[in-house]
Design an enzyme around this catalytic site. Structure first.
Site, PDB file in Angstrom:
ATOM      1  N   HIS A 226      14.980  58.468  41.540  1.00 22.93           N
ATOM      2  CA  HIS A 226      13.792  58.141  40.694  1.00 22.93           C
ATOM      3  C   HIS A 226      13.636  59.714  40.386  1.00 22.93           C
ATOM      4  O   HIS A 226      13.172  60.403  41.638  1.00 22.93           O
ATOM      5  CB  HIS A 226      13.472  56.763  40.720  1.00 22.93           C
ATOM      6  CG  HIS A 226      13.580  57.164  42.074  1.00 22.93           C
ATOM      7  ND1 HIS A 226      13.604  56.295  43.557  1.00 22.93           N
ATOM      8  CD2 HIS A 226      11.982  57.245  42.572  1.00 22.93           C
ATOM      9  CE1 HIS A 226      12.331  56.781  44.508  1.00 22.93           C
ATOM     10  NE2 HIS A 226      11.294  57.127  43.913  1.00 22.93           N
TER      11      HIS A 226
ATOM     12  N   ASP B  96      20.840  53.523  36.930  1.00 21.80           N
ATOM     13  CA  ASP B  96      20.472  54.366  35.210  1.00 21.80           C
ATOM     14  C   ASP B  96      19.586  53.577  34.508  1.00 21.80           C
ATOM     15  O   ASP B  96      19.429  54.307  33.339  1.00 21.80           O
ATOM     16  CB  ASP B  96      21.306  55.363  35.128  1.00 21.80           C
ATOM     17  CG  ASP B  96      22.503  55.737  36.337  1.00 21.80           C
ATOM     18  OD1 ASP B  96      21.609  56.293  37.065  1.00 21.80           O
ATOM     19  OD2 ASP B  96      23.563  55.558  36.508  1.00 21.80           O
TER      20      ASP B  96
END
EC number: 6.3.4.4
Length: 710
Positions: A211, A181
């Site tokens: 993503h 992340d």
């Protein structure tokens, strides 16, 4: 449940720490005692459930006949973001549904008490204060005054910075430098746009990574396995044979987005002989994983099948059914054996699946539930893969990915390896081994999975971290986090919607309390020792330990949660102790995403060391070194493993913010000098990690990047 606390040192013992502490106490953070009676804490999914009357299909065909040949009519194209680009600057607080409490006292206090039944607390208790009194006597480290000189950073162009690095290498790897992340997508996109970068590849891991990318029209695409270069014309995209794939999910959640958008991928996406994630792998994940410990994507079970050489690969689906049946039948023994050991029926499994989906978030897909219901499970899978994969005209082309990547480099083209997860989530890192993913997601693991000749071809790693608001999701140790990693899940908080409405919603007030009261000597160099005080923050919903308040406020304000699941990530300080090892192993280059968040902070905290403190006085032996109370672990020292890291507390250097001189792209004048606070933060990170900061992110758009002159 064991007490999980944070802080430490490799060699030097600090004489300023008292040992007079009661058991199960921790400084500045909520405690983690055993769950109280009536706890909501679901320790694992292991426990057998009572038999209930469920209708179970007698024929596998019953479910198949209800389905469209190649896609379901309604497909959820947005999935949980495991490695999404972090939001920037001010975010609108997420809408949080009120928490219903049975208590009849004031609304704020009743909501809080209803949740704290798990054993954790929202408020600071006396034992925490006692521990802080011991740690506050720690002598200030000399390193808190470093660096003595703040560098001035000059902005440069993309071509004079990143492109020079690309042109000097054959293989470019973009890798996470923390726990996923980190916002790798923006750097991946910048590299992929280079005209010599023709190949973008995912070479390991599976749909537990993800993503978000946007095309030129601003349309949003959420990918897990599909490489980011799919939206760029003229780029070839590959999914390598070391990846693990659920081909049904891949078609329904990823490829369907391209089809619906009218994007032709047939000559630009190629899939290698990947290992197949089956429905029983996902069910094994559900039945065998502790709460918050897994994405339920079947990663550990399918890697187990891969290592045991029992599972199936994509080529098996495209060949004879009889071989496929035999391999599925053999590999499924693990799943059927677990049901027998746990005394679970198919109906029990279906009930657990529906419970997982009961809050409206589809964690277990329909076809997985249908598999659990099917009487002839092997035949169900053979038909599923025949219809949804082998005979599916929309399924992408297949090829020998290793051969194609090798050939591209020999032609003088550049290959981009898009790293999933991160260095510290790699199964090859023993420090966090029990709480990692199941693939080697370090840069070394990427290169090995690509099978590109590391002696013949020049490679470089672009490490990515984010600040402020470094985060980790899932269980495990993370010394710089505001709360323990299992804090939310221990209270059955699966999503931010499960928090009481308006809880710690005023981010400005929470961060002000942290830096004003949490570090009482922050402006006194002689007395500031970097230990966070267990002060409290109050709002209309109740009183909260400052670590809890920052964890909740950061997750909501920065949007640090899954895009669909709203599963909160646990935020904290930028950790130089962990970052030092990353750069020492993977090379010096570092890009920091989302730095424009700092525009809203009075100060920015950076962890420069840990202090080890076990409230029970126990020592921990890690690799032959015994950690004891008062030991300091500095950046550059060997990082201990989780048994020690659970008892490590961060020593935090504070840096003045830059509110009056914001760097957000929407507010900053191009090529304007960077504020002193930014320069001091970057200087501090470089000093303690030996990295070279290549760029900083300052906005949500793909080109919101400030490149720094090297």
């Amino acid at each position: 449940m064991p007490v999980r606390r944070y802080g430490g040192r490799y060699n030097n013992s600090s004489p300023g720490v008292s040992n007079a502490l009661s058991p199960s106490t921790t400084a500045g953070r909520p405690l983690s005692p055993s769950p109280a009676a009536g706890s909501k804490l679901a320790s694992t999914h292991h426990d057998p459930v009572p038999q209930e009357a469920y209708y179970v299909n007698d024929e596998a065909d019953a479910w198949h006949q209800q389905q469209a040949p190649f896609r379901e009519p309604s497909v959820e194209v947005e999935v949980e973001m495991i490695d999404d680009e972090p939001p920037h600057g001010s975010q609108k607080s997420l809408s949080v549904a009120p928490y219903t409490a049975n208590a009849s006292s004031s609304s704020g206090r009743s909501k809080r008490n209803a949740i704290t039944a798990s054993g954790y607390t929202f408020y600071t208790n006396e034992r925490q204060k006692t521990v802080y009194e011991a740690l506050r006597s720690l002598r200030p480290l000399a390193e808190l005054q470093e660096p003595r000189r703040v560098k001035e950073y000059a902005e440069t162009s993309l071509k004079d910075s990143l492109y020079r690095i690309i042109e000097a290498h054959d293989v470019i790897m973009v890798a996470g430098a923390f726990f996923g992340d980190e916002g790798k997508g923006k750097t991946v996109d910048a590299v992929a746009h280079h005209p010599l970068c023709t190949c973008i590849a995912r070479v390991n891991s599976g749909e537990n990574a993800g993503h978000t990318v946007y095309d030129k029209a601003g349309r949003k695409f959420v990918f897990n396995l599909a490489p980011s270069g799919l939206l760029l014309p003229g780029k070839r995209n590959y999914i390598g044979p070391e990846c693990v794939m659920d081909p049904v999910s891949f078609m329904e959640k990823e490829i369907i987005q391209l089809i619906d958008a009218g994007i032709d991928y047939r000559d630009r996406l190629f899939i290698g002989n990947v290992c197949i994630v089956t429905p029983y792998h996902k069910l094994l994940d559900l039945l065998g994983s502790a709460a918050n410990s897994s994405t339920l994507k079947g990663m550990a079970p399918v890697h187990g099948s891969k290592v045991m050489k029992r599972g199936i690969r994509l080529d098996h689906i495209f060949n004879d059914d009889e071989t496929l049946r035999k391999r599925l039948e053999k590999d499924m023994d693990t799943y059927l054996g677990l049901l027998k050991v746990k005394n679970l029926s198919d109906a029990d499994v279906v009930r657990l699946c529906r419970e997982e989906n009961s809050d409206g978030v589809v964690r277990v897909p329909d076809y997985v539930i249908a598999f659990a219901q099917a009487k002839d499970k092997v035949e169900f899978l053979v038909k599923l893969y025949r219809d949804r994969v082998r005979h599916n005209p929309d399924f992408p082309a297949r090829c020998d990915v290793t051969y194609e990547l090798h050939a591209a480099v020999l032609r003088g083209e550049k290959v981009l390896l898009e790293g999933p997860q991160s260095y510290w989530l790699s199964n090859a890192r023993t420090k966090f081994w029990e709480s990692t993913t199941s693939a080697d997601t370090t840069a070394a693991g990427l290169l090995a999975a690509s099978q590109l000749n590391f002696q013949k071809f020049k490679s470089v790693v672009l490490n990515v971290h984010k600040a402020p608001g470094s985060s980790r999701v899932g269980i495990g140790a993370c010394p710089s986090s505001f709360v323990p990693q299992d804090y939310f899940s221990a209270q059955n908080i699966k999503t931010l919607r499960d928090l009481p409405s308006e809880t710690c919603a005023n981010f400005e007030a929470v961060q002000r309390t942290l830096f004003r009261d949490g570090f009482p000597h922050s402006n006194d160099k002689a007395r500031h020792n970097g230990i966070m005080a267990p002060v409290e923050y109050s709002d209309e919903t109740g009183k909260y330990n400052i670590g809890v308040a920052m964890a909740i406020a950061s997750a909501q304000h920065h949007g640090e949660c899954g895009a669909v699941t709203k599963k909160p990530r646990v935020c904290g300080f930028f950790d130089c102790v962990l970052q030092h090892e990353v750069n020492s192993i993977q090379g010096p280059y570092l890009t920091i995403s989302a730095l424009d968040r700092g525009d809203e902070y009075d100060k920015v905290g950076v962890t420069i060391a840990y202090v080890y403190y076990n409230p029970e006085g126990k020592q921990v032996d890690v690799n032959g070194h015994v950690y004891k109370n008062g030991d300091i672990i500095r950046a550059g020292d060997p990082v201990p493993s989780e048994p020690a890291l659970y008892h490590c507390h961060p020593i935090v250097k504070l840096i003045d913010g830059w509110r009056d001189n914001p760097i957000a792209a929407a507010k900053r004048r191009r090529n304007a000098p960077l504020p002193r606070g930014v320069c001091e933060l970057l200087s501090t990170i470089e000093y303690f990690t030996n990295c070279k900061i290549l760029s900083i992110g300052n906005g949500p758009n793909g080109d919101d990047i400030i490149y720094l002159r090297q």
